[in-house]
Write a protein that holds these residues in place. Structure first.
Motif, PDB file in Angstrom:
ATOM      1  N   THR A 113       9.207  13.146  -5.729  1.00 14.99           N
ATOM      2  CA  THR A 113       7.748  13.045  -5.674  1.00 14.99           C
ATOM      3  C   THR A 113       7.280  12.798  -7.099  1.00 14.99           C
ATOM      4  N   PHE A 114       6.432  11.759  -7.257  1.00 15.50           N
ATOM      5  CA  PHE A 114       6.090  11.312  -8.612  1.00 15.50           C
ATOM      6  C   PHE A 114       4.834  11.995  -9.149  1.00 15.50           C
ATOM      7  N   CYS A 115       4.829  13.333  -9.037  1.00 12.89           N
ATOM      8  CA  CYS A 115       3.753  14.105  -9.658  1.00 12.89           C
ATOM      9  C   CYS A 115       4.294  14.580 -11.017  1.00 12.89           C
ATOM     10  N   PRO A 137       4.932   7.107  13.406  1.00  9.00           N
ATOM     11  CA  PRO A 137       5.692   5.887  13.719  1.00  9.00           C
ATOM     12  C   PRO A 137       4.864   4.933  14.592  1.00  9.00           C
ATOM     13  N   ASN A 138       4.940   3.644  14.290  1.00  6.47           N
ATOM     14  CA  ASN A 138       4.193   2.640  15.071  1.00  6.47           C
ATOM     15  C   ASN A 138       4.941   2.312  16.358  1.00  6.47           C
ATOM     16  N   VAL A 139       5.068   3.302  17.236  1.00  7.75           N
ATOM     17  CA  VAL A 139       5.808   3.040  18.477  1.00  7.75           C
ATOM     18  C   VAL A 139       4.901   3.061  19.704  1.00  7.75           C
ATOM     19  N   ALA A 198       4.123 -14.736  13.596  1.00 10.13           N
ATOM     20  CA  ALA A 198       3.084 -13.723  13.383  1.00 10.13           C
ATOM     21  C   ALA A 198       2.560 -13.290  14.736  1.00 10.13           C
ATOM     22  N   GLY A 199       2.542 -11.977  14.966  1.00  6.16           N
ATOM     23  CA  GLY A 199       2.020 -11.482  16.236  1.00  6.16           C
ATOM     24  C   GLY A 199       2.510 -10.084  16.514  1.00  6.16           C
ATOM     25  N   ARG A 200       1.955  -9.485  17.551  1.00  7.58           N
ATOM     26  CA  ARG A 200       2.303  -8.104  17.895  1.00  7.58           C
ATOM     27  C   ARG A 200       3.310  -8.129  19.039  1.00  7.58           C
ATOM     28  N   ALA A 201       4.477  -7.548  18.794  1.00  5.82           N
ATOM     29  CA  ALA A 201       5.528  -7.568  19.816  1.00  5.82           C
ATOM     30  C   ALA A 201       5.454  -6.320  20.689  1.00  5.82           C
ATOM     31  N   ARG A 202       5.783  -6.516  21.942  1.00  7.06           N
ATOM     32  CA  ARG A 202       5.849  -5.392  22.874  1.00  7.06           C
ATOM     33  C   ARG A 202       7.062  -5.617  23.784  1.00  7.06           C
ATOM     34  N   GLY A 222       7.678   0.294  11.364  1.00  2.00           N
ATOM     35  CA  GLY A 222       7.054   1.127  10.326  1.00  2.00           C
ATOM     36  C   GLY A 222       6.193   2.249  10.876  1.00  2.00           C
ATOM     37  N   SER A 223       5.265   2.704  10.034  1.00  2.62           N
ATOM     38  CA  SER A 223       4.422   3.849  10.392  1.00  2.62           C
ATOM     39  C   SER A 223       3.028   3.620   9.825  1.00  2.62           C
ATOM     40  N   ARG A 224       2.095   4.476  10.188  1.00  2.64           N
ATOM     41  CA  ARG A 224       0.723   4.346   9.665  1.00  2.64           C
ATOM     42  C   ARG A 224       0.170   5.740   9.403  1.00  2.64           C
ATOM     43  N   SER A 234       0.839   3.012  -5.512  1.00  3.62           N
ATOM     44  CA  SER A 234       0.620   4.438  -5.811  1.00  3.62           C
ATOM     45  C   SER A 234       1.210   4.774  -7.182  1.00  3.62           C
ATOM     46  N   LYS A 235       2.381   4.222  -7.473  1.00  2.05           N
ATOM     47  CA  LYS A 235       2.975   4.518  -8.789  1.00  2.05           C
ATOM     48  C   LYS A 235       2.174   3.872  -9.913  1.00  2.05           C
ATOM     49  N   ALA A 236       1.585   2.718  -9.655  1.00  2.00           N
ATOM     50  CA  ALA A 236       0.750   2.059 -10.684  1.00  2.00           C
ATOM     51  C   ALA A 236      -0.468   2.939 -10.999  1.00  2.00           C
ATOM     52  N   ASN A 254       0.805  -1.228   0.000  1.00  2.81           N
ATOM     53  CA  ASN A 254       0.000   0.000   0.000  1.00  2.81           C
ATOM     54  C   ASN A 254       0.833   1.270   0.000  1.00  2.81           C
ATOM     55  N   GLY A 255       2.026   1.200  -0.545  1.00  2.00           N
ATOM     56  CA  GLY A 255       2.879   2.382  -0.563  1.00  2.00           C
ATOM     57  C   GLY A 255       3.391   2.702  -1.955  1.00  2.00           C
ATOM     58  N   CYS A 256       4.712   2.652  -2.085  1.00  2.00           N
ATOM     59  CA  CYS A 256       5.388   3.079  -3.319  1.00  2.00           C
ATOM     60  C   CYS A 256       4.764   2.463  -4.574  1.00  2.00           C
TER      61      CYS A 256
HETATM   62  C1  FAD Z   1       1.314   5.756  -0.476  1.00  2.00           C
HETATM   63  C2  FAD Z   1       2.782   5.704  -0.198  1.00  2.00           C
HETATM   64  C3  FAD Z   1       3.668   5.948  -1.220  1.00  2.00           C
HETATM   65  C4  FAD Z   1       5.030   5.896  -0.987  1.00  2.00           C
HETATM   66  N1  FAD Z   1       5.865   6.133  -2.032  1.00  2.00           N
HETATM   67  C5  FAD Z   1       7.194   6.088  -1.824  1.00  2.00           C
HETATM   68  C6  FAD Z   1       8.082   6.291  -2.913  1.00  2.00           C
HETATM   69  O1  FAD Z   1       7.662   6.504  -4.045  1.00  2.00           O
HETATM   70  N2  FAD Z   1       9.408   6.226  -2.682  1.00  2.00           N
HETATM   71  C7  FAD Z   1       9.918   6.003  -1.415  1.00  2.00           C
HETATM   72  O2  FAD Z   1      11.140   5.972  -1.249  1.00  2.00           O
HETATM   73  N3  FAD Z   1       9.093   5.796  -0.366  1.00  2.00           N
HETATM   74  C8  FAD Z   1       7.749   5.823  -0.545  1.00  2.00           C
HETATM   75  N4  FAD Z   1       6.907   5.581   0.504  1.00  2.00           N
HETATM   76  C9  FAD Z   1       7.499   5.310   1.836  1.00  2.00           C
HETATM   77  C10 FAD Z   1       7.967   3.858   1.990  1.00  2.00           C
HETATM   78  O3  FAD Z   1       6.941   2.996   1.557  1.00  2.00           O
HETATM   79  C11 FAD Z   1       8.331   3.600   3.446  1.00  2.00           C
HETATM   80  O4  FAD Z   1       9.358   4.492   3.832  1.00  2.00           O
HETATM   81  C12 FAD Z   1       8.814   2.179   3.705  1.00  2.00           C
HETATM   82  O5  FAD Z   1       7.921   1.246   3.174  1.00  2.00           O
HETATM   83  C13 FAD Z   1       8.982   1.951   5.221  1.00  2.00           C
HETATM   84  O6  FAD Z   1       9.417   0.643   5.483  1.00  2.00           O
HETATM   85  P1  FAD Z   1       9.482   0.101   6.981  1.00  2.00           P
HETATM   86  O7  FAD Z   1      10.227  -1.194   6.926  1.00  2.00           O
HETATM   87  O8  FAD Z   1       9.982   1.141   7.895  1.00  2.00           O
HETATM   88  O9  FAD Z   1       7.956  -0.172   7.409  1.00  2.00           O
HETATM   89  P2  FAD Z   1       6.869  -1.215   6.875  1.00  2.00           P
HETATM   90  O10 FAD Z   1       7.135  -1.696   5.514  1.00  2.00           O
HETATM   91  O11 FAD Z   1       5.565  -0.560   7.152  1.00  2.00           O
HETATM   92  O12 FAD Z   1       7.037  -2.474   7.848  1.00  2.00           O
HETATM   93  C14 FAD Z   1       6.701  -2.464   9.207  1.00  2.00           C
HETATM   94  C15 FAD Z   1       6.105  -3.812   9.599  1.00  2.00           C
HETATM   95  O13 FAD Z   1       6.100  -3.915  11.028  1.00  2.00           O
HETATM   96  C16 FAD Z   1       4.850  -4.454  11.462  1.00  2.00           C
HETATM   97  N5  FAD Z   1       4.640  -4.058  12.862  1.00  2.00           N
HETATM   98  C17 FAD Z   1       4.272  -2.858  13.359  1.00  2.00           C
HETATM   99  N6  FAD Z   1       4.219  -2.896  14.704  1.00  2.00           N
HETATM  100  C18 FAD Z   1       4.556  -4.154  15.060  1.00  2.00           C
HETATM  101  C19 FAD Z   1       4.680  -4.808  16.311  1.00  2.00           C
HETATM  102  N7  FAD Z   1       4.485  -4.172  17.465  1.00  2.00           N
HETATM  103  N8  FAD Z   1       5.022  -6.113  16.326  1.00  2.00           N
HETATM  104  C20 FAD Z   1       5.245  -6.783  15.176  1.00  2.00           C
HETATM  105  N9  FAD Z   1       5.160  -6.202  13.956  1.00  2.00           N
HETATM  106  C21 FAD Z   1       4.812  -4.900  13.902  1.00  2.00           C
HETATM  107  C22 FAD Z   1       3.880  -3.817  10.474  1.00  2.00           C
HETATM  108  O14 FAD Z   1       2.633  -4.472  10.470  1.00  2.00           O
HETATM  109  C23 FAD Z   1       4.657  -3.966   9.159  1.00  2.00           C
HETATM  110  O15 FAD Z   1       4.467  -5.246   8.599  1.00  2.00           O
HETATM  111  C24 FAD Z   1       5.535   5.600   0.306  1.00  2.00           C
HETATM  112  C25 FAD Z   1       4.645   5.318   1.352  1.00  2.00           C
HETATM  113  C26 FAD Z   1       3.287   5.374   1.105  1.00  2.00           C
HETATM  114  C27 FAD Z   1       2.339   5.055   2.230  1.00  2.00           C
END
Ligand code: FAD
Length: 470
Positions: free
Chosen positions: A340-342, A261-263, A110-114, A138-140, A48-50, A43-45
């Motif tokens: 930015t891919f505009c 950030p998912n912190v 698979a699971g949520r870590a704390r 990651g982030s949300r 969105s580019k597609a 659901n990211g890069c």
């Molecule tokens: C719409 C969109 C377009 C983007 N386009 C670009 C682009 O063109 N170019 C670019 O460089 N970047 C782009 N980005 C940013 C890029 O996608 C992110 O920087 C990158 O994917 C981040 O990777 P990550 O590993 O930090 O997080 P993620 O890929 O989100 O991975 C984190 C994982 O951790 C898991 N998690 C979270 N909390 C816990 C927990 N407590 N326990 C266990 N698991 C957990 C999550 O569920 C997830 O699976 C885009 C983002 C978005 C949303």
């Protein structure tokens, strides 16, 4: 359960850390909550580019008449078909990372870590102990709590690519990189779109001159309301979005106000290090280490440079530094680079202009509205600004909204990363007719302001070294 190294999060950062961890141990555990497809692919890069590519392909029809191609009026965008293609591609991109649990067997959980302390975690009731912990959760997308009452009409990038169709009117709140990319794509697919932002910025552009060139280009395609926070209210069956200079009735609102950030809920407070207002600890950028603990925080989760190649680098660094035999010191980070891919694309290389402070800068620009190759391609718009240290001639930074900025940006990033001077870059061949000639024009102007550059692009022949011939 006791292991040497735990990685939390199987996104780009976590998987990149995994590659490095596997160099020193097989005694690891990769814990991931939710799908295993990574944000980038799912659901990211990539999706969105597609979507953007489909929108740009349809938008191209507007130039057909000028090219002498008739019949463009008969074309239409079948949005459900566009979205189906996005999902088809997306499903293919996620296949690799989604097979991680299968490939790792019991070492994937698979699971949520704390966290329960520096080397202790709880995963949905299971205790895990580890010598080193790499956190990459990651982030949300940020969605203001009161907006939740609008239910599914509030879109985020987590839900957008699941849609089978899009409504006729969409407001995009947040005009950063993701907001601008998607707002323009919606508009190019023929939807009615308005973009809102609390500040008068677009796509994170820092240089006021680049922003002044870019804004009217975007405004020609969608209504912009910049400079006041957007307010949402119910208006019959629609959502009225009010902002600077007016309002817009929307069938759906894309929340693009950034990512958090998912912190929260990760237990960082159990580490015994100070946390800032966002709940984040201080992280050393060259090691990704938290304090002097065997704990590392990588990727979007540390709130710094939330883009893909940085997440991958950070996972790599964290994986290397988590090794029991890790080298002292850390890793030098790459030259900052974002795209930015505009259309026109926006790119920045090096620090933003506002962060260059009071350095003695020489600056020059390329105006793409008159650039030959851009004109023949019917994409003559945009501005590139490039900056060098006046004394040494070294290239420091550039920002642009320009056709193919992704490629011009890579060229400049290479030059800045390698510490090249204006004359070093000018000594390279430039083919004709190409967009890079626009950059060369700016560099030649820059050369006039930089004593280091010698007045000719060509390097002098070396003296032959024979007394009689010197
Ligand atoms: C719409 C969109 C377009 C983007 N386009 C670009 C682009 O063109 N170019 C670019 O460089 N970047 C782009 N980005 C940013 C890029 O996608 C992110 O920087 C990158 O994917 C981040 O990777 P990550 O590993 O930090 O997080 P993620 O890929 O989100 O991975 C984190 C994982 O951790 C898991 N998690 C979270 N909390 C816990 C927990 N407590 N326990 C266990 N698991 C957990 C999550 O569920 C997830 O699976 C885009 C983002 C978005 C949303």
């Amino acid at each position: 359960m006791k292991v040497d190294t735990v990685i939390v999060g199987a996104g780009t950062a976590g998987l990149s850390a995994l590659r490095e961890v596997r160099r020193y141990t097989d005694d690891f555990l990769l814990i991931n909550d939710g799908h295993w497809g990574t944000t980038c692919a799912a659901n990211g890069c990539m999706p969105s580019k597609a979507l953007i590519e489909a929108a740009n392909a349809f938008h191209r029809r507007k130039a057909f008449e000028d090219f002498g191609i008739r019949g463009a009026d008969g074309l239409r965008a079948d949005v459900p078909a566009v979205l189906a293609r996005v999902r088809r591609l997306r499903d293919d991109f996620v296949q690799g990372p989604a097979s991680t649990p299968e490939r790792l067997g019991a070492r994937a959980l698979a699971g949520r870590a704390r966290l329960k302390g520096p080397g202790r975690l709880d995963v949905d009731g299971r205790e895990v102990e580890a010598r080193a912990v790499i956190l990459a959760p990651g982030s949300r997308p940020v969605v203001p709590e009161p907006w939740r009452r609008f239910g599914e009409r509030i879109l985020t990038t987590d839900t957008l690519f699941e849609r089978r169709d899009l409504p006729r009117r969409i407001a995009v709140v947040g005009m950063g990189a993701i907001g601008v990319e998607l707002a323009q794509a919606f508009a190019r697919l023929g939807l009615e779109v308005a973009g809102f932002d609390a500040v008068e910025g677009l796509a994170g552009i820092d240089d006021p001159e680049v922003l002044a060139t870019f804004r009217p280009l975007i405004e020609a395609e969608l209504a912009l309301h910049l400079g006041a926070p957007a307010e949402l209210e119910q208006a019959g069956g629609a959502i009225r979005v009010s902002g600077a200079g007016g309002d817009f009735e929307a069938d759906a609102v894309l929340a693009a106000m950034g990512r958090r950030p998912n912190v929260d809920g990760l237990g960082l407070e159990t580490l015994g290090v100070p946390l800032d207002d966002a709940g984040l600890p201080e992280v050393d950028r060259s090691t990704l280490r938290v304090g002097d603990l065997p704990v590392f925080l990588a990727g979007d989760a540390n709130g710094d440079r939330a883009i893909l190649h940085e997440a991958a680098d950070e996972g790599h660094v964290a994986g290397r530094m988590a090794s029991p035999e890790s080298e002292k010191g850390g890793f030098r980070r790459r030259t900052p680079f974002s795209v930015t891919f505009c259309s026109p694309q926006v790119a920045r290389v090096g620090p933003p202009l506002s962060a260059l402070g009071d350095r003695d800068l020489a600056s020059a620009e390329a105006d793409f509205s008159r650039q030959g190759r851009a004109r023949v391609a019917h994409e003559a718009e945009g501005l590139l600004r490039v900056h060098a240290d006046r004394r040494t001639g070294r290239l420091l930074a550039a920002e642009m909204c320009a056709p193919a900025a992704e490629h011009l940006g890579h060229l400049l990033a290479l030059a800045v990363e390698r510490g090249m001077t204006v004359s070093d870059v000018l000594a390279a061949p430039f083919y004709h007719p190409v967009l890079e000639e626009g950059l060369r024009g700016a560099l030649r102007d820059l050369a006039k302001a930089v004593p280091e550059a010698g007045g000719s692009d060509l390097s002098r022949c070396k003296a032959i070294g024979h007394e009689a011939l010197d």
